[in-house]
Design a protein around this motif. Structure first.
Motif, short mmCIF file in Angstrom:
data_model
loop_
_atom_site.label_atom_id
_atom_site.label_comp_id
_atom_site.label_asym_id
_atom_site.label_seq_id
_atom_site.Cartn_x
_atom_site.Cartn_y
_atom_site.Cartn_z
N SER A 215 -12.67 4.70 -1.89
CA SER A 215 -12.94 4.37 -0.15
C SER A 215 -11.67 4.41 0.49
O SER A 215 -11.60 4.33 1.60
N GLU A 216 -10.58 4.74 -0.01
CA GLU A 216 -9.26 4.69 0.61
C GLU A 216 -8.82 5.57 1.53
O GLU A 216 -9.71 6.92 1.62
N PRO A 217 -8.16 5.40 2.50
CA PRO A 217 -8.21 6.33 3.82
C PRO A 217 -7.26 7.93 3.28
O PRO A 217 -6.33 7.65 2.29
N PRO A 218 -7.36 9.02 3.84
CA PRO A 218 -6.48 9.89 3.58
C PRO A 218 -5.02 9.56 3.80
O PRO A 218 -4.34 10.57 3.15
N GLU A 219 -4.71 8.58 4.36
CA GLU A 219 -3.22 8.58 4.65
C GLU A 219 -2.59 8.00 3.37
O GLU A 219 -1.48 8.35 3.14
N PHE A 220 -3.40 7.37 2.44
CA PHE A 220 -2.98 6.88 1.03
C PHE A 220 -2.63 8.00 0.42
O PHE A 220 -1.65 8.19 -0.41
N THR A 221 -3.56 9.14 0.25
CA THR A 221 -3.36 10.30 -0.52
C THR A 221 -2.18 10.84 -0.14
O THR A 221 -1.53 11.39 -1.05
N LYS A 222 -1.91 11.11 1.05
CA LYS A 222 -0.74 11.82 1.68
C LYS A 222 0.48 11.20 1.28
O LYS A 222 1.47 11.81 0.96
N ALA A 223 0.24 9.82 1.05
CA ALA A 223 1.65 9.11 0.92
C ALA A 223 2.01 9.22 -0.70
O ALA A 223 3.08 9.17 -1.11
N ALA B 110 9.21 5.10 -4.86
CA ALA B 110 8.36 6.14 -4.83
C ALA B 110 7.66 6.26 -6.00
O ALA B 110 6.36 6.62 -5.99
N LEU B 111 8.28 5.89 -7.26
CA LEU B 111 7.39 6.00 -8.46
C LEU B 111 6.24 4.73 -8.36
O LEU B 111 5.08 5.12 -8.86
N ARG B 112 6.79 3.71 -7.83
CA ARG B 112 5.71 2.87 -7.56
C ARG B 112 4.64 3.07 -6.81
O ARG B 112 3.28 2.75 -7.15
N VAL B 113 4.67 3.90 -5.76
CA VAL B 113 3.66 4.33 -4.72
C VAL B 113 2.78 5.13 -5.61
O VAL B 113 1.65 5.13 -5.26
N MET B 114 3.28 6.03 -6.42
CA MET B 114 2.51 7.04 -7.28
C MET B 114 1.76 6.21 -8.38
O MET B 114 0.34 6.83 -8.66
N ARG B 115 1.95 5.07 -8.79
CA ARG B 115 1.46 4.39 -9.66
C ARG B 115 0.05 3.48 -9.07
O ARG B 115 -0.54 2.71 -9.81
N TYR B 116 0.13 3.68 -7.72
CA TYR B 116 -0.80 2.38 -7.13
C TYR B 116 -2.60 3.05 -7.50
O TYR B 116 -2.53 4.36 -7.45
N PRO B 117 -3.27 2.44 -8.00
CA PRO B 117 -4.48 3.04 -8.31
C PRO B 117 -5.19 3.57 -7.04
O PRO B 117 -5.12 3.19 -6.14
N VAL B 118 -6.00 4.59 -7.28
CA VAL B 118 -6.74 5.17 -6.57
C VAL B 118 -8.40 4.72 -6.21
O VAL B 118 -8.80 4.31 -7.10
N SER B 119 -8.54 4.52 -4.85
CA SER B 119 -9.89 3.96 -4.79
C SER B 119 -10.60 5.20 -3.91
O SER B 119 -10.19 5.64 -3.03
N VAL C 290 0.83 -1.24 0.02
CA VAL C 290 -0.08 -0.02 0.08
C VAL C 290 0.84 1.36 0.07
O VAL C 290 1.99 1.16 0.30
N PRO C 291 0.61 2.23 -0.31
CA PRO C 291 1.16 3.82 -0.36
C PRO C 291 1.81 4.03 0.91
O PRO C 291 3.03 4.34 0.89
N THR C 292 1.41 3.73 2.04
CA THR C 292 2.00 4.01 3.16
C THR C 292 3.11 3.22 3.52
O THR C 292 4.08 3.64 4.25
N THR C 293 2.92 1.91 3.27
CA THR C 293 4.23 1.11 3.47
C THR C 293 5.26 1.39 2.42
O THR C 293 6.35 1.42 2.93
N GLY C 294 4.81 1.70 1.32
CA GLY C 294 5.90 2.25 0.38
C GLY C 294 6.75 3.16 0.59
O GLY C 294 7.77 3.34 0.45
N ILE C 295 5.86 4.46 0.96
CA ILE C 295 6.68 5.70 1.31
C ILE C 295 7.40 5.60 2.60
O ILE C 295 8.57 6.12 2.39
N ALA C 296 7.12 4.65 3.58
CA ALA C 296 8.24 4.46 4.53
C ALA C 296 9.46 3.91 4.16
O ALA C 296 10.40 4.04 4.45
#
Length: 336
Positions: free
Chosen positions: A103-111, A92-101, A68-74
């Motif tokens: 219902s995803e939490p705001p932490e994913f957007t911040k990541a 970081a590029l992989r995190v940017m390419r994760y599909p947006v849902s 998920v974006p949060t584990t990837g950015i860490a």
């Protein structure tokens, strides 16, 4: 520095909170999610203590489970601290390419926002090496290695992004001497490297006269000499035994009567054995001595007829013989 550390810490805390919000792939089991939460907590603790390698190990395990974006950015932020800028940007590029849902939490957007910012920052910091090769003609099979990895020919003359630090470049081509050099690449630098290959020296031609080139040192004198030496040694052994038998005859059989020796202290059988031993040793000593002497002479002739030491590619064995009244022998020196 404090602001940057605080920002990183905030991202890591958000990553831990967002683990329970749901991944962007097939749902991990409850046990796997628990492992990821524990590993994220361990990673944050190690990161706070500047144990970045330990933190990276923990974050990587959590990210492999959750993806998920949060584990990837860490994980990317920790790679950055270890100066593994290429790996950090890839994650970081992989995190940017994760599909947006939706219902995803705001932490994913911040990541994702943090990953985009980190990617741009790293792109400006990642150094590059630009390698050009001079010497071989166009189309030559030039092999360029950067830190042991072969670069594709299509990358010749192009910039190759690398992590900051020391890098080894090796360039080789048929007919040319291999060049190896080490360069330092600092953050943000573009390091031009021009490698000039020099032609490999040609093998020295054989300038000997044709008749000497055709001649080769024969090996048979050494083998014949060795056989002669062994025969001479055997002759010496039998000659020595003959001397012992002869002294026994002289001492114990003082007279020769009736076609045989008169040996008062020996039985008839013992006297016959002693005489037979004496005669046998005499015959064998003469026989082996003759064979050994002939072999030594043949070896000496063969050696003397071979090319001189200046003309030979390798030394021929030398043979030295000796003959005494009690026997003979020989000495072999050299290689066969």
């Amino acid at each position: 520095m404090r602001k940057a550390r605080a920002a990183v810490a905030a991202v890591l805390v958000a990553a831990g909170v967002a683990l329970s919000a749901g991944p962007l792939r097939a749902e991990p089991t409850g046990a796997e999610q628990e492992i990821a939460r524990v590993r994220m907590a361990e990673g944050r603790a190690r990161f706070a203590k500047s144990d970045f390698q330990g933190a990276l190990t923990a974050f990587t395990e959590a990210d492999e489970i959750m993806k998920v974006p949060t584990t990837g950015i860490a994980r990317a932020l920790t790679q950055q601290r270890l100066k593994r800028l290429l790996d950090a940007r890839d994650i970081a590029l992989r995190v940017m390419r994760y599909p947006v849902s939706p219902s995803e939490p705001p932490e994913f957007t911040k990541a994702r926002v943090e990953a985009a910012k980190l990617s741009e920052e790293l792109l400006a910091r990642i150094p590059a090496i630009e390698i050009t090769v001079e010497g071989p003609p166009s189309g030559a099979a030039v092999v360029v290695k950067l830190d042991g990895s072969v670069l594709p020919r299509s990358a010749a003359g192009l910039r190759r992004m690398v992590d900051p630090g020391r890098h080894t470049i090796t360039v080789a081509a048929p007919g040319y001497m291999t060049e190896r050099l080490t360069v330092m690449a600092a953050q943000g630098d573009v390091v031009p490297v021009e490698v000039v290959l020099r032609s490999a020296p040609l093998a020295a031609p054989d300038v000997r006269r044709p008749e000497l080139q055709a001649r080769s040192t024969p090996r048979w004198p050494g083998w014949v000499g060795a056989g002669g030496a062994l025969a001479s040694a055997a002759a010496a052994v039998f000659a020595a035994d003959f001397g012992i038998a002869q002294r026994a005859v002289d001492r114990r059989c003082p007279t020769y009567e009736g076609g045989g020796y008169d040996c008062p202290s020996l039985t008839a059988a013992q006297a016959r054995d002693l005489e037979a031993r004496r005669n046998r040793d005499l015959v064998l000593a003469i026989s082996f001595g003759g064979v050994g002497a002939g072999a030594l002479v043949a070896a000496a002739v063969g050696y003397l007829s071979a090319p001189s030491s200046r003309e030979r590619a390798r030394p021929t064995p030398t043979v030295t013989g000796w003959v005494a009244s009690s026997g003979g022998g020989g000495v072999i020196q050299g290689s066969f």
